[in-house]
Design a protein around this motif. Sequence first.
Motif: not given
Length: 211
Positions: A112, A123, A125-126, A157, A161-165, A170-171
């Motif tokens: 990413s 990650s 976590k993601t 969203a 989870v981080d919406s940025h990725v 966007n990443a």
Amino acid sequence: GRVSSPIFHIDGYHKPQMAGHPNNIIFLACDAFGVLPPVAKLTSGQAMYHFISGYTAKVAGTERGITEPTPNFSACFGAAFLTLHPTRYADLLQEKLDTHGGQAWLVNTGWSGGAYGTGERMSIKTTRGIIDSILDGSALNADYEKEEAFGLDIPVALPGVDSHVLHPKNAWEDKEAYEKTANKLAGMFVKNFEKYAGKGSTDYTQYGPQI
């Protein structure tokens, strides 16, 4: 060597030895180009396209002679084991989906924010957050936006989870580099799928990248 033992040696084993039909089908990819989203909700046609494509990527350190990300397309995610044409297995999967329902997903555990060497590995976590969202139904009920290069539906969203990725573009800091890389990978998909065009009961080419 390998050994095996009767399943009834395991306490609490599932005696019927059968389960129901799945509500979710998850295709895993490791995209070293950093352009596939961490998760995409697939239409029926897209599911067949990505099933037949069987995409992942080789990266430096995993095989001899690999110095940069290299696409690896293995039909139905197991080309070496197929005895029939890949489109036959896609037709069978389509029949199962039509009969029993179920939602197909593409989950990318690769890179990413850039390709291998520039971006970062997705990650755990993601990925866990994504799988949890698929299994608890929140991913199915999320709001979606369309990704350009592959026409994939990406959740805006997801819980935890981080919406940025979620949208790969966007990443990336360099948006122009992202678009160039995305189009490059899309072209590889198109080239690989040429051998499946017009085969089977349905031509699934129409569900892939349109470049």
